[in-house]
Motif scaffolding. Sequence first.
Motif, PDB file in Angstrom:
ATOM      1  N   MET A  39       1.583  -6.634  13.869  1.00  0.00           N
ATOM      2  CA  MET A  39       0.760  -5.437  14.011  1.00  0.00           C
ATOM      3  C   MET A  39      -0.571  -5.619  13.293  1.00  0.00           C
ATOM      4  O   MET A  39      -0.690  -6.380  12.328  1.00  0.00           O
ATOM      5  N   THR A  40      -1.570  -4.893  13.751  1.00  0.00           N
ATOM      6  CA  THR A  40      -2.883  -4.943  13.109  1.00  0.00           C
ATOM      7  C   THR A  40      -2.869  -4.138  11.817  1.00  0.00           C
ATOM      8  O   THR A  40      -1.977  -3.305  11.578  1.00  0.00           O
ATOM      9  N   TYR A  41      -3.854  -4.375  10.982  1.00  0.00           N
ATOM     10  CA  TYR A  41      -4.017  -3.619   9.735  1.00  0.00           C
ATOM     11  C   TYR A  41      -4.043  -2.118  10.028  1.00  0.00           C
ATOM     12  O   TYR A  41      -3.357  -1.312   9.382  1.00  0.00           O
ATOM     13  N   GLU A  42      -4.813  -1.712  11.029  1.00  0.00           N
ATOM     14  CA  GLU A  42      -4.935  -0.296  11.384  1.00  0.00           C
ATOM     15  C   GLU A  42      -3.588   0.273  11.811  1.00  0.00           C
ATOM     16  O   GLU A  42      -3.232   1.401  11.441  1.00  0.00           O
ATOM     17  N   GLU A  43      -2.811  -0.478  12.583  1.00  0.00           N
ATOM     18  CA  GLU A  43      -1.504  -0.005  13.051  1.00  0.00           C
ATOM     19  C   GLU A  43      -0.514   0.141  11.901  1.00  0.00           C
ATOM     20  O   GLU A  43       0.254   1.113  11.843  1.00  0.00           O
ATOM     21  N   ILE A  44      -0.536  -0.800  10.971  1.00  0.00           N
ATOM     22  CA  ILE A  44       0.374  -0.733   9.824  1.00  0.00           C
ATOM     23  C   ILE A  44       0.030   0.459   8.931  1.00  0.00           C
ATOM     24  O   ILE A  44       0.918   1.188   8.467  1.00  0.00           O
ATOM     25  N   ALA A  45      -1.262   0.681   8.699  1.00  0.00           N
ATOM     26  CA  ALA A  45      -1.689   1.827   7.884  1.00  0.00           C
ATOM     27  C   ALA A  45      -1.275   3.140   8.544  1.00  0.00           C
ATOM     28  O   ALA A  45      -0.775   4.053   7.880  1.00  0.00           O
ATOM     29  N   ALA A  46      -1.470   3.228   9.859  1.00  0.00           N
ATOM     30  CA  ALA A  46      -1.104   4.449  10.591  1.00  0.00           C
ATOM     31  C   ALA A  46       0.406   4.671  10.555  1.00  0.00           C
ATOM     32  O   ALA A  46       0.877   5.817  10.441  1.00  0.00           O
ATOM     33  N   LEU A  47       1.189   3.605  10.628  1.00  0.00           N
ATOM     34  CA  LEU A  47       2.648   3.722  10.586  1.00  0.00           C
ATOM     35  C   LEU A  47       3.110   4.240   9.233  1.00  0.00           C
ATOM     36  O   LEU A  47       3.954   5.138   9.153  1.00  0.00           O
ATOM     37  N   TYR A  48       2.549   3.710   8.146  1.00  0.00           N
ATOM     38  CA  TYR A  48       2.932   4.180   6.814  1.00  0.00           C
ATOM     39  C   TYR A  48       2.626   5.667   6.648  1.00  0.00           C
ATOM     40  O   TYR A  48       3.502   6.455   6.265  1.00  0.00           O
ATOM     41  N   HIS A  49       1.389   6.061   6.934  1.00  0.00           N
ATOM     42  CA  HIS A  49       1.003   7.465   6.729  1.00  0.00           C
ATOM     43  C   HIS A  49       1.740   8.386   7.698  1.00  0.00           C
ATOM     44  O   HIS A  49       2.050   9.536   7.353  1.00  0.00           O
ATOM     45  N   GLY A  50       2.019   7.904   8.898  1.00  0.00           N
ATOM     46  CA  GLY A  50       2.794   8.709   9.838  1.00  0.00           C
ATOM     47  C   GLY A  50       4.229   8.902   9.380  1.00  0.00           C
ATOM     48  O   GLY A  50       4.784  10.002   9.491  1.00  0.00           O
ATOM     49  N   TYR A  51       4.835   7.850   8.830  1.00  0.00           N
ATOM     50  CA  TYR A  51       6.230   7.943   8.384  1.00  0.00           C
ATOM     51  C   TYR A  51       6.385   8.933   7.238  1.00  0.00           C
ATOM     52  O   TYR A  51       7.268   9.796   7.264  1.00  0.00           O
ATOM     53  N   VAL A  52       5.537   8.827   6.218  1.00  0.00           N
ATOM     54  CA  VAL A  52       5.699   9.684   5.043  1.00  0.00           C
ATOM     55  C   VAL A  52       5.249  11.116   5.305  1.00  0.00           C
ATOM     56  O   VAL A  52       5.534  12.006   4.498  1.00  0.00           O
ATOM     57  N   ASP A  53       4.581  11.352   6.428  1.00  0.00           N
ATOM     58  CA  ASP A  53       4.083  12.686   6.741  1.00  0.00           C
ATOM     59  C   ASP A  53       4.982  13.437   7.720  1.00  0.00           C
ATOM     60  O   ASP A  53       4.614  14.508   8.190  1.00  0.00           O
ATOM     61  N   ASN A  54       6.173  12.900   8.032  1.00  0.00           N
ATOM     62  CA  ASN A  54       7.081  13.542   8.984  1.00  0.00           C
ATOM     63  C   ASN A  54       8.493  13.617   8.432  1.00  0.00           C
ATOM     64  O   ASN A  54       8.928  12.729   7.690  1.00  0.00           O
ATOM     65  N   VAL A  55       9.213  14.686   8.803  1.00  0.00           N
ATOM     66  CA  VAL A  55      10.587  14.857   8.339  1.00  0.00           C
ATOM     67  C   VAL A  55      11.551  14.155   9.291  1.00  0.00           C
ATOM     68  O   VAL A  55      11.271  14.001  10.478  1.00  0.00           O
ATOM     69  N   GLY A  56      12.712  13.753   8.742  1.00  0.00           N
ATOM     70  CA  GLY A  56      13.704  13.055   9.540  1.00  0.00           C
ATOM     71  C   GLY A  56      15.056  13.731   9.555  1.00  0.00           C
ATOM     72  O   GLY A  56      15.975  13.252  10.220  1.00  0.00           O
ATOM     73  N   VAL A  57      15.223  14.828   8.808  1.00  0.00           N
ATOM     74  CA  VAL A  57      16.483  15.559   8.810  1.00  0.00           C
ATOM     75  C   VAL A  57      16.191  17.034   8.541  1.00  0.00           C
ATOM     76  O   VAL A  57      15.217  17.374   7.864  1.00  0.00           O
ATOM     77  N   LEU A  58      17.032  17.888   9.083  1.00  0.00           N
ATOM     78  CA  LEU A  58      16.854  19.330   8.928  1.00  0.00           C
ATOM     79  C   LEU A  58      17.544  19.828   7.674  1.00  0.00           C
ATOM     80  O   LEU A  58      18.737  19.582   7.472  1.00  0.00           O
ATOM     81  N   CYS A  59      16.796  20.514   6.822  1.00  0.00           N
ATOM     82  CA  CYS A  59      17.381  21.275   5.712  1.00  0.00           C
ATOM     83  C   CYS A  59      17.079  22.741   5.985  1.00  0.00           C
ATOM     84  O   CYS A  59      15.910  23.128   6.112  1.00  0.00           O
TER      85      CYS A  59
END
Length: 326
Positions: free
Chosen positions: A89-109
């Motif tokens: 992946m490109t630098y831009e894609e890796i950066a977007a993946l990190y910020h996208g992952y930590v900015d989204n929930v993965g389970v319902l509370c």
Amino acid sequence: MVSIRFTKGSVCKWTVGLIGAFIFLVTVKKLAIETKHDKEDALSRQDYEKRRIFKEGHDRKLLKKESNHELINNEDPFKIPSDDILKSMTYEEIAALYHGYVDNVGVLCRNIVRLGKLKDGGWEVCHDQQYRPPNNCLVYSAGIKNDFSFDDAIAKQYGCEVHSFDPSMTQKSYRRSERVFFHSIGLSDVNVHIPANKTGWEMRTLGAIKQELGHAKRRVHVLKMDIEHWEWKVLPQAIASGFLDDVTTLDLELHSWIRNKTYIYEVPAKDYLEYLRTLRQLHQLGFRIFLTHKNLGSCQFRSRFGMMRTSCQEIAMVQTKIKMGM
């Protein structure tokens, strides 16, 4: 012209005939209506039965999922791929993946409880039955900066035994209250004493701390870490040592920065790659984000790819593979 004469007898016959015909028509119509209603009732009963069977099946599946602590929604919004794919992946894609992952929930509370200050200093736990801290809960809270609001609140709310860690405070270890204990040591990936001409801090791994405090056989129900970038050293070691196998809730402030006295710069691609590897390992252990928010203020910076980002992301995670009663 033809004249028709009506006698008294013929009138009676006509009247009786009309009444009979009317009764017949009413009876036929009533039977038709009853037949239609019977068919509708039968269809309604069939439809109801189908819906009942479907609902019972759906409820059983939902209960099974919840009893096994599976995700309500099994689709991860941002899946972290293997190293082979990450490296392509490109630098831009890796950066977007990190910020996208930590900015989204993965389970319902369904019931999120914030403990401590509403602003910086407070943290969240999930109060859903399978995740809430039990009566005998144990909490490790690293990174205090003279703010015990979370530590005091979780001790009061759930009756937890809380151990607070921060080597940067000019404060010796002491017992703060009946349930809250302060330790003038910090978290690291190795056990080390940093020389006095640098910081003079005592640093320990989480596993070493657990042994020293006599908690080797106890579960840490909540681990909170706000340790200014040290999390990227502590987490991989805690995963490798098995420490996180016995943690239910993980409250983290993730720092992704290169900073000098004036500016924050975006980390290089190799750093994002290491962050993603650690997050993927947490995911494999069963940890899922149930709450996330950006810490703004001095953490904001302009990415080299044009958008504004934050280098400080607070996330609250729960271990979704735990069994009931643990």
